[in-house]
Design an enzyme around this catalytic site. Sequence first.
Site, mmCIF file in Angstrom:
data_model
loop_
_atom_site.group_PDB
_atom_site.id
_atom_site.type_symbol
_atom_site.label_atom_id
_atom_site.label_comp_id
_atom_site.label_asym_id
_atom_site.label_seq_id
_atom_site.Cartn_x
_atom_site.Cartn_y
_atom_site.Cartn_z
ATOM 1 C CE LYS A 1 10.936 -1.560 11.346
ATOM 2 N NZ LYS A 1 11.861 -2.666 12.070
ATOM 3 N NE ARG B 1 13.130 -14.336 17.528
ATOM 4 C CZ ARG B 1 12.755 -13.173 16.872
ATOM 5 N NH1 ARG B 1 11.652 -12.937 16.900
ATOM 6 N NH2 ARG B 1 13.710 -12.330 16.401
ATOM 7 C CB SER C 1 6.598 -7.190 16.792
ATOM 8 O OG SER C 1 6.711 -7.206 18.251
#
Length: 169
Positions: A51, A100, A137
């Site tokens: 990545k 989250r 992000s």
Amino acid sequence: MTGPESEGSEVRRAVCPGSFDPITNGHLDIIARASRLYDVVHVAVMINQSKKGLFEIEERIDLIRQVTAEFGNVEVEAFHGLLVDFCKERDIPAIVKGLRAVSDFDYELQMAQMNNGLSGVETLFVPTNPTYSFLSSSLVKEVATWGGDVSHLVPPVVLEALGERLKKD
């Protein structure tokens, strides 16, 4: 010597892993909270060879070091491979992860159980501050790429680095 490193006392260590591309106020909140619970918090910046990140690993490490310097007990370094190996090499018995939403829990629970089964490392889940419950992000990068205001989502030094990077690309 007194304190956690005196003879007979064991230093309490934990790790906060992630890609941190870039570090957000949500990440920083979890690291800050962990730094109040542990003597040393290792921030492990994941290297994913497949990545391409917006920031190089060294840049991420530098930004994280800058925004965590005030805590005084945070160590930042890169890692690749299994997180449990990182933990074994550094005698870290605990992983601290922010959650989250319920969707995070499903994945993170599987990872926690696998890590514990592989090495006995425990995972502690910290609920994210509601202010950052939507934050990632990826979202920060996308909004910033299109000129949106992310100044309330990242530390000032990260905002500056984002602006510079996006001007180049």
